[in-house]
Write an enzyme that holds these catalytic residues in place. Sequence first.
Site, PDB file in Angstrom:
ATOM      1  CE1 TYR A   1      -3.503   2.727   0.375  1.00 59.65           C
ATOM      2  CE2 TYR A   1      -2.180   3.483   2.235  1.00 59.65           C
ATOM      3  CZ  TYR A   1      -3.201   3.698   1.320  1.00 59.65           C
ATOM      4  OH  TYR A   1      -3.908   4.876   1.340  1.00 59.65           O
TER       5      TYR A   1
ATOM      6  CB  VAL B   1      -9.371  10.202   6.641  1.00 63.40           C
ATOM      7  CG1 VAL B   1     -10.626  11.029   6.409  1.00 63.40           C
ATOM      8  CG2 VAL B   1      -8.121  10.944   6.199  1.00 63.40           C
TER       9      VAL B   1
HETATM   10  P1  NDP Z   1     -13.326   4.719   1.006  1.00 62.44           P
HETATM   11  O1  NDP Z   1     -13.204   3.229   1.021  1.00 62.44           O
HETATM   12  O2  NDP Z   1     -14.371   5.339   1.857  1.00 62.44           O
HETATM   13  O3  NDP Z   1     -13.526   5.234  -0.497  1.00 62.44           O
HETATM   14  C1  NDP Z   1     -12.791   4.691  -1.559  1.00 62.44           C
HETATM   15  C2  NDP Z   1     -13.424   5.114  -2.860  1.00 62.44           C
HETATM   16  O4  NDP Z   1     -12.633   4.588  -3.945  1.00 62.44           O
HETATM   17  C3  NDP Z   1     -14.831   4.566  -3.031  1.00 62.44           C
HETATM   18  O5  NDP Z   1     -15.654   5.583  -3.541  1.00 62.44           O
HETATM   19  C4  NDP Z   1     -14.669   3.444  -4.060  1.00 62.44           C
HETATM   20  O6  NDP Z   1     -15.838   3.375  -4.873  1.00 62.44           O
HETATM   21  C5  NDP Z   1     -13.505   3.984  -4.887  1.00 62.44           C
HETATM   22  N1  NDP Z   1     -12.839   2.922  -5.627  1.00 62.44           N
HETATM   23  C6  NDP Z   1     -12.146   1.866  -5.125  1.00 62.44           C
HETATM   24  N2  NDP Z   1     -11.752   1.066  -6.141  1.00 62.44           N
HETATM   25  C7  NDP Z   1     -12.189   1.638  -7.294  1.00 62.44           C
HETATM   26  C8  NDP Z   1     -12.111   1.288  -8.670  1.00 62.44           C
HETATM   27  N3  NDP Z   1     -11.470   0.181  -9.061  1.00 62.44           N
HETATM   28  N4  NDP Z   1     -12.679   2.099  -9.591  1.00 62.44           N
HETATM   29  C9  NDP Z   1     -13.325   3.225  -9.190  1.00 62.44           C
HETATM   30  N5  NDP Z   1     -13.445   3.611  -7.911  1.00 62.44           N
HETATM   31  C10 NDP Z   1     -12.892   2.812  -6.968  1.00 62.44           C
HETATM   32  O7  NDP Z   1     -11.874   5.263   1.408  1.00 62.44           O
HETATM   33  P2  NDP Z   1     -11.279   6.755   1.481  1.00 62.44           P
HETATM   34  O8  NDP Z   1     -12.303   7.748   1.148  1.00 62.44           O
HETATM   35  O9  NDP Z   1     -10.546   6.852   2.752  1.00 62.44           O
HETATM   36  O10 NDP Z   1     -10.199   6.654   0.305  1.00 62.44           O
HETATM   37  C11 NDP Z   1     -10.075   7.608  -0.727  1.00 62.44           C
HETATM   38  C12 NDP Z   1      -8.598   7.810  -1.036  1.00 62.44           C
HETATM   39  O11 NDP Z   1      -7.963   8.372   0.095  1.00 62.44           O
HETATM   40  C13 NDP Z   1      -7.821   6.547  -1.370  1.00 62.44           C
HETATM   41  O12 NDP Z   1      -6.961   6.807  -2.452  1.00 62.44           O
HETATM   42  C14 NDP Z   1      -7.026   6.278  -0.100  1.00 62.44           C
HETATM   43  O13 NDP Z   1      -5.844   5.560  -0.357  1.00 62.44           O
HETATM   44  C15 NDP Z   1      -6.746   7.700   0.344  1.00 62.44           C
HETATM   45  N6  NDP Z   1      -6.391   7.896   1.744  1.00 62.44           N
HETATM   46  C16 NDP Z   1      -7.230   7.495   2.750  1.00 62.44           C
HETATM   47  C17 NDP Z   1      -6.866   7.720   4.067  1.00 62.44           C
HETATM   48  C18 NDP Z   1      -7.693   7.268   5.212  1.00 62.44           C
HETATM   49  O14 NDP Z   1      -7.184   7.216   6.351  1.00 62.44           O
HETATM   50  N7  NDP Z   1      -8.961   6.943   5.036  1.00 62.44           N
HETATM   51  C19 NDP Z   1      -5.613   8.426   4.404  1.00 62.44           C
HETATM   52  C20 NDP Z   1      -4.818   8.773   3.268  1.00 62.44           C
HETATM   53  C21 NDP Z   1      -5.213   8.549   1.999  1.00 62.44           C
HETATM   54  P3  NDP Z   1     -16.533   2.025  -5.407  1.00 62.44           P
HETATM   55  O15 NDP Z   1     -16.237   0.943  -4.410  1.00 62.44           O
HETATM   56  O16 NDP Z   1     -17.984   2.397  -5.487  1.00 62.44           O
HETATM   57  O17 NDP Z   1     -15.929   1.803  -6.738  1.00 62.44           O
HETATM   58  C1  8X3 Z   2      -4.326   5.503   4.373  1.00 62.70           C
HETATM   59  C2  8X3 Z   2      -4.092   5.765   5.790  1.00 62.70           C
HETATM   60  O1  8X3 Z   2      -3.018   4.899   7.888  1.00 62.70           O
HETATM   61  O2  8X3 Z   2      -2.559   3.661   5.878  1.00 62.70           O
HETATM   62  O3  8X3 Z   2      -3.418   6.112   3.529  1.00 62.70           O
HETATM   63  O4  8X3 Z   2      -1.540   5.803   6.215  1.00 62.70           O
HETATM   64  S1  8X3 Z   2      -2.723   4.983   6.454  1.00 62.70           S
END
Ligand code: NDP
Ligand code: 8X3
Length: 258
Positions: free
Chosen positions: A157, A190
């Site tokens: 990741y 988050v």
């Molecule tokens: P969620 O799981 O809540 O949201 C992830 C989103 O990505 C969903 O809307 C999902 O939609 C979409 N997604 C996943 N796979 C696909 C695909 N193959 N095609 C299109 N859409 C896809 O997680 P977050 O909101 O937390 O994540 C959003 C971003 O933030 C990610 O890139 C994550 O790595 C990043 N992030 C998150 C952090 C955290 O702590 N939560 C911290 C740092 C970064 P669907 O399943 O409907 O396709």
């Molecule tokens: C997603 C959050 O905790 O893996 O990027 O850094 S963490």
Amino acid sequence: MTSLRNRTVMITGASSGIGEACARAFAVEGARLLLAARRVERLQSLADSLADGLDTEAHVIELDVRDASAVDAALAALPAEWAAVDVLVNNAGLGLGLGKLHEGVIEHWDRMIDTNVKGLLHVTRAFVPGMVERGRGHVINIGSIAGHELYPGGNVYCATKFAVDAITKGLRMDLVDTPIRVSTVDPGLVETEFSVVRFEGDVERAKRVYEGIEVLTGNDVADAVVYCASRPPHVQINEIIITPTNQASALVTSRRSG
Ligand code: NDP
Ligand code: 8X3
């Protein structure tokens, strides 16, 4: 602040978490939204709820970013009034598992690399040429603190988010002689569906990730994304690293016990 009113904003992964929060935040600014993800029913109800009360309109795209031809086809199928994207938020992504690399699940690696790295590349490759042609546009990638530092079990990741960092910097160089801006917003903890996905539906384990600390919400991240997008055209925010106050790094947090 530069107005985002009537700007067309494409958000991948808008069906949940940070992407959904970005959609709401841009809608509040009067932007028009292209909402993309696989779970189209969620996108539709988000589009309906945004249209109900906010001065915005939204167009829903069922899209798996891992499929390069589907990404190209989605762009080609856009009605003319939606085709000129001003802001692309590359947010779709996921983590899977937290195990040791030498015990890792290859299918997890494929999904993370195909979504977080190749998916982001597919969408960028499809939408940026139009921005260059129009002489206007902004790509905002959602990276992570995991793209700056490792933590045990983060291996693949983290590698995907290091790749997002490299791709962001490379794209910025490649577009330096254009008006197109490239930013990355890199959050720490988050609370979204991220950990439920990472632990494949184990809600209790997912909850423990956020226990004892006031973590960020999707809205906090969306606020930073809208900040990047609303600077004057000569101002490029390169990178925002945003964490909860009680998180100093991926490994250093302060948590209340009990
Ligand atoms: P969620 O799981 O809540 O949201 C992830 C989103 O990505 C969903 O809307 C999902 O939609 C979409 N997604 C996943 N796979 C696909 C695909 N193959 N095609 C299109 N859409 C896809 O997680 P977050 O909101 O937390 O994540 C959003 C971003 O933030 C990610 O890139 C994550 O790595 C990043 N992030 C998150 C952090 C955290 O702590 N939560 C911290 C740092 C970064 P669907 O399943 O409907 O396709
Ligand atoms: C997603 C959050 O905790 O893996 O990027 O850094 S963490």
